[in-house]
Scaffold this motif. Structure first.
Motif, mmCIF file in Angstrom:
data_model
loop_
_atom_site.group_PDB
_atom_site.id
_atom_site.type_symbol
_atom_site.label_atom_id
_atom_site.label_comp_id
_atom_site.label_asym_id
_atom_site.label_seq_id
_atom_site.Cartn_x
_atom_site.Cartn_y
_atom_site.Cartn_z
ATOM 1 N N VAL A 90 59.446 18.371 24.186
ATOM 2 C CA VAL A 90 59.982 18.115 22.859
ATOM 3 C C VAL A 90 61.302 18.964 22.441
ATOM 4 N N TRP A 91 62.278 18.418 21.861
ATOM 5 C CA TRP A 91 63.280 19.068 21.283
ATOM 6 C C TRP A 91 62.851 20.500 20.381
ATOM 7 N N ASP A 220 70.605 26.706 30.215
ATOM 8 C CA ASP A 220 69.688 26.535 29.156
ATOM 9 C C ASP A 220 70.293 27.170 27.857
ATOM 10 N N PHE A 223 73.291 26.084 26.482
ATOM 11 C CA PHE A 223 72.920 24.820 25.541
ATOM 12 C C PHE A 223 72.438 25.491 24.221
ATOM 13 N N LEU A 230 66.238 23.312 22.305
ATOM 14 C CA LEU A 230 66.206 23.176 23.799
ATOM 15 C C LEU A 230 65.068 22.271 24.220
ATOM 16 N N LEU A 231 65.033 21.334 25.210
ATOM 17 C CA LEU A 231 63.990 20.558 25.740
ATOM 18 C C LEU A 231 62.983 21.400 26.162
ATOM 19 N N LEU A 232 61.689 21.574 25.742
ATOM 20 C CA LEU A 232 60.614 22.469 26.260
ATOM 21 C C LEU A 232 59.569 21.454 26.256
ATOM 22 N N LYS A 233 58.631 21.967 27.354
ATOM 23 C CA LYS A 233 57.407 21.147 27.711
ATOM 24 C C LYS A 233 56.197 21.953 26.875
ATOM 25 N N ARG B 173 62.918 24.753 36.510
ATOM 26 C CA ARG B 173 63.689 24.567 35.479
ATOM 27 C C ARG B 173 64.817 24.618 35.657
ATOM 28 N N ILE B 235 70.693 19.156 32.207
ATOM 29 C CA ILE B 235 70.448 19.122 30.726
ATOM 30 C C ILE B 235 71.637 18.679 29.844
ATOM 31 N N PHE B 236 72.614 19.133 29.982
ATOM 32 C CA PHE B 236 73.977 18.829 29.361
ATOM 33 C C PHE B 236 74.190 17.380 29.089
#
Lengths: 510, 248
Positions: A90-91, A220, A223, A230-233, B173, B235-236
C-alpha cells in the motif's frame, strides 16, 4: 545455535514457542486514546511542532472489521484503508522522514533528478536531517557531504536540521545533536501511531515509541522527499512475550541478543517484531530503544513496543504534537509467539562474526580482548553509560585494555559529565570513568560503530579483538576486516574492560 | 532497468528489458516475494577454489541467450554477506547520485570480503569493473545496513543480476527501487554447486539458471509480481506509470 553454546540448556529460560492463530490478550488493548503533550509551543529548533494532520482520518476500533496487529493498524491509518492484511502493498503517508550525512546527499541528488532542480519537498516540517556519521574527520568528502545537507536545508527551509560547523569543538554548535536515532527521540520526533522512515537500518529504534519505523534507501528517500508517501508491504507480526523480573545484571541488550540468537539473523525477515510482557513493561524508554534498535539484526522490518505510561511520560516535555497510540487487537493474528522467562536469563554476548552467534558471557571468559567500545545508537545512551559506571564503581579497579567512550548525542555527553551515579557519593559518570582509566569521552557521533574514514576515533585499523556495545559484528564492521567483535551489554563491556577478557558482569555486580 | 544494465560488456549480455509481468501496471497493490522459510547458518565462510573461466566445448550454449537473459561469469558467495562486506563504510562518503562517484563506488564493490575466505578478488587491482557479472549467494544476502550504496556499488561494478537463496529485506527493496541489479531467488542451494569463474546464463522467462561450465541447470523462483517495478525501471518509473506521481 548449537546446544553447547548455552549452558545448561540452550533455552532453559525459553518457556514456550508455538505458532498461534490468535493471542488471547484482553481486547481492551485495542482502545485508542489521543494524547496532547504538555510541551509549551516554542519556535526553537529543539521543539517539534509539525502541524497536526487534519487531512488524515485515524482508524478507530469501530472501523476495524477484522482484528489487526499494532503494525497493521498503523499501516491502515497511514494508507487510509480500513482493513489490511500481511503481504498487501500500500502507499503509506509518511509522518517523518529522517536522513543523515551518509545517505542524505544521495537522496537529495535523486530528489532533484526525479522531481526537478527547483522542486520543493512535500513538507519542510516533516523532514529531519541529522549529520552524525562522519563528522569529526578530516576526510574532505565527508565534510563536503555535510555542506550538501546544509545547502539543501537552506534552499528548502527545512525546519529540523541539526547542523554542525565548528568541528574542533562540538559544544560550540548548539544545534548539533549526534546519533540520529537517539536524537530523534530526544528531540520529540518519535510519536506513537506514526510512520517514521529513515535512511538508516537502525531507524527501527523508534518503534520503542509504539510507532512504525524502518530503514529505507536513497531512492525511496528521494521519493518520499517529493511525494510524502511510499509503497510499503504490510508485514506479518512475530510476538515476543517477556515476563519475569529482570535481574540487576541484565540489560535490554541481553534480551535482544537472546532473541536474535533464538530466531537467527534472518528469522524476522520482512516481519514485524512486537515486544510485550511484564519485563518489557518495566523497561525505561532508553532500554526499549535498545530492544527495538536491533530488530534489523534479526532481519526484521520493524520492531514495536506498545505505548504506555512510560512512553507518555517521556514525551511530555518533548513534543506538543497530538498523537494517537494504537494497540494490537485481542484476536489479532500473529505469525508466531515466543515466550521468555527473563528471570532465568544470563548475560550474553554475540561472538564474531554474526549477531546471532549467541553465547553466555561466562562461557567466553578465556577470550582475551584488546579493547572495549561503549557507544552508538544501541549502547551509547545515558543509561548505557550509567550502567557501565555502575560496574566500574563496584569494582574500584582500573581497566586493563583501552576503553573508548562515545556518547550518542550532545545531551548524553552532558549527562555523562553532570548526572550523579547512584551510590557513588555524588560522582558523575565522567569522574568514575576517569578513575577507572578509560579514555576521555569523545565527541558525540556514530564513531567507530561502522568503521568510517580511517581517522575516525577508535576505529579498528588493526585486527584487534573488541567487546562492543554496538549492534553488528560482521567482518569489517568496525574497520579492519580481520577484526573480531563481541557484542555485549554495557555491563558486560565494562566488566570485560576491567579484566581484559570477556567477562560476566556478575563478577562485579553480585 | 537502469541504463547501466544495458551497456554491453565482454562478460555481460542483457538483450532486452521485456519481462512479462504477472501483475498489470494498473493494479492498485503490488506484492513483492514474501520469504517465510529460513534455516540458520552461523558461518560466513564459503571457501571455494575458482574453476577455469574458459568455456569447454560442451559448455557452449546451444543457442544464443533468449531476449530475457543474463549471461556471464559468476562469483560465488556464502551466507549472510552483509552490506559492510559489499561496500565497506569507509567508502560511504561517495555519493551514488554523482556520476564520477558512482563509478568509483563500483571499484570498491565486495572489497570487504575476508581474503582468506574469498581468495579471488571480485575486482582485480587497478581495475574499476569486475569480470564477474553475476553473483550467486546463499541465505540472507545483503543483510545489515539500509545503505543503497550496496546494490549501487554492485551495479556500478558491472553486476547485472544476483541469485541468492534468500535476501535481507532492505537490499532486496533497494535493488528493486533502483533497478541497479536484478534480484533473483534460487529454489535450492545453488551457491554450493557453482564455483567462482563458472560461465552461466539466467533465463528469466523460464526461471532457470544454466551453468555452462558444469552443464547443470537450476530452477529459480519466478520473479513474481515485483516484475512491474523492475520492468518499469524502479520505484519512480512505476509510480509514474500508475499515476501515483506526475509524469516528468
Amino acid at each position: 545455535m548449537a546446544s553447547s553454546t548455552i549452558a545448561p540448556t540452550p533455552s532453559s529460560f525459553f518457556v514456550d514457542k508455538k505458532d498461534l492463530g490468535f493471542s488471547a490478550f484482553p481486547s481492551t488493548t485495542s482502545q485508542i486514546s489521543i494524547h496532547k503533550c504538555k510541551k509549551p509551543i516554542s519556535k526553537m529548533i529543539v521543539s517539534v511542532m509539525a502541524p497536526q494532520q487534519s487531512e488524515r482520518k485515524p482508524a478507530t476500533s469501530g472501523s476495524v472489521k477484522t482484528a489487526m496487529t499494532l503494525t497493521e493498524k498503523i499501516f491502515s491509518r497511514a494508507s487510509e484503508k480500513p482493513q489490511l492484511s500481511p503481504g498487501e502493498n500500500v502507499w503509506v503517508n509518511v509522518d517523518i522522514l529522517m536522513t543523515h550525512d551518509v545517505c542524505g546527499p544521495g537522496s537529495i541528488g535523486i530528489f532533484k533528478k526525479e522531481f526537478g532542480e527547483n522542486a520543493k519537498v512535500w513538507n519542510r516540517e516533516k523532514i529531519v536531517i541529522i549529520p552524525d556519521h562522519y563528522i569529526f574527520t578530516t576526510d574532505e568528502r565527508a565534510n563536503r557531504n555535510v555542506d550538501i545537507l546544509r545547502d539543501f536545508c537552506q534552499e528548502q527551509n527545512i525546519k529540523y536540521f541539526y547542523d554542525i560547523k565548528d568541528l574542533s569543538n562540538f559544544k560550540a554548535n548548539p544545534d548539533y545533536k549526534g546519533v540520529c536515532h537517539v536524537a530523534l527521540a530526544q528531540e520529540g520526533h518519535c510519536r506513537p501511531g506514526e510512520v517514521l522512515l529513515g535512511t538508516d537500518s537502525h531507524t527501527c529504534t523508534a518503534g520503542a515509541f509504539g510507532q512504525f519505523a524502518t530503514g529505507i534507501g536513497n531512492t525511496d528517500a528521494g521519493f518520499v522527499l517529493g511525494a510524502g508517501k511510499l509503497l510499503l508491504k504490510v508485514p506479518p507480526t512475530l510476538r515476543f512475550v517477556m515476563d519475569g523480573e529482570m535481574p540487576d545484571y541484565l540489560l535490554a541488550k541481553d534480551l535482544i541478543l537472546q532473541i536474535i540468537g533464538e530466531i537467527s539473523v534472518a528469522g524476522a525477515t520482512y516481519k514485524s517484531m512486537e515486544f510485550i510482557g511484564t519485563t518489557v513493561d518495566s523497561l525505561s524508554m532508553e532500554e526499549r530503544m535498545t530492544l527495538c534498535n536491533m530488530v534489523v539484526e534479526a532481519g526484521g522490518k520493524n520492531g514495536v513496543v506498545p505505548a504506555d505510561s512510560t512512553t507518555f511520560k517521556y514525551l511530555e516535555d518533548k513534543t506538543s504534537v497530538a498523537y494517537e497510540p494504537v494497540y494490537s487487537d485481542g484476536q489479532a493474528s500473529f505469525l508466531s509467539e515466543y515466550r521468555f522467562d527473563i528471570s532465568k536469563l544470563e548475560p550474553l554476548v554475540a561472538k564474531p562474526h554474526s549477531p546471532d552467534n549467541r553465547a553466555l558471557a561466562r562461557e567466553c571468559k578465556d577470550v582475551k580482548i584488546d579493547r572495549v567500545y561503549i557507544g552508538s545508537c544501541t549502547g551509547g545512551k545515558t543509561e548505557d553509560f550509567m550502567a557501565a559506571a555502575k560496574v566500574f564503581l563496584a569494582s574500584g579497579k582500573k581497566v586493563k585494555v583501552p576503553t573508548f567512550l562515545v556518547p550518542a548525542t550532545q545531551k548524553v555527553w552532558m549527562d555523562v559529565y553532570s548526572l550523579q551515579v547512584p551510590g557513588s557519593g555524588g560522582k558523575t559518570c565522567s569522574q568514575i570513568f576517569e578513575e577507572a582509566g578509560c579514555d576521555t569521552p569523545a565527541s558525540p557521533s556514530c564513531g567507530a560503530c561502522l568503521g568510517g574514514p580511517r581517522d575516525t576515533y577508535a576505529r579498528m585499523n588493526e585486527p584487534k579483538v573488541c567487546v562492543s556495545t554496538t549492534n553488528r559484528n560482521f567482518p569489517g564492521r568496525m574497520g579492519h576486516k580481520e577484526g573480531q567483535i563481541y557484542l555485549a551489554s554495557p555491563y558486560t563491556a565494562a566488566a570485560s574492560a576491567l579484566t581484559g577478557y570477556v567477562t560476566d558482569p556478575r563478577e562485579f555486580l553480585q | 532497468m537502469a541504463a547501466t544494465l544495458l551497456t554491453p560488456s565482454p562478460t555481460t549480455i542483457f538483450t532486452s528489458t521485456t519481462i512479462k509481468p504477472s501483475l498489470s501496471l494498473s493494479s492498485p497493490t503490488l506484492k513483492f516475494p514474501f520469504y517465510t522459510t529460513f534455516s540458520k547458518t552461523l558461518t560466513t565462510q564459503h571457501h571455494q577454489t575458482p574453476r577455469a573461466t574458459t568455456i569447454s566445448p560442451r559448455a557452449t550454449p546451444s543457442t544464443t541467450p533468449s531476449p530475457t537473459s543474463f549471461h556471464g561469469i559468476c562469483y560465488v558467495l556464502g551466507d549472510n554477506i552483509d552490506t559492510d562486506q559489499i561496500i565497506p563504510a569507509e567508502h560511504l562518503t561517495l555519493v551514488p547520485s554523482k556520476p564520477a562517484e558512482y563509478e568509483k563506488l563500483g571499484s570498491f564493490a565486495l572489497c570487504g570480503l575476508p581474503s582468506a575466505t574469498y581468495p579471488t578478488p571480485f575486482i582485480q587491482p587497478n581495475k574499476t569493473k569486475s569480470t564477474f557479472s553475476i553473483l550467486i549467494a546463499g541465505e540472507n544476502f545483503g543483510c545489515g545496513s539500509s545503505r543503497e550504496h550496496a546494490p549501487v556499488a554492485l551495479g556500478a561494478a558491472g553486476v547485472t543480476a544476483v541469485i541468492a537463496e534468500s535476501y535481507a529485506r532492505i537490499f532486496f527493496r533497494n535493488s528493486v527501487a533502483t533497478g541497479e541489479v536484478y534480484p533473483l531467488e534460487s529454489e535450492g542451494r545453488v551457491c554450493d554447486e557453482c564455483r567462482t569463474g563458472d560461465v552461466v546464463t539466467i533465463e528469466l522467462g523460464e526461471s532457470r539458471l544454466v551453468n555452462h561450465t558444469t552443464g547443470k541447470e537450476y530452477k529459480l523462483k519466478p520473479i513474481g509480481d515485483m516484475g512491474p517495478v523492475i520492468e518499469a525501471g524502479g520505484i519512480f518509473a512505476y509510480a509514474r506509470a500508475t499515476q501515483m506521481i506526475p509524469s516528468q
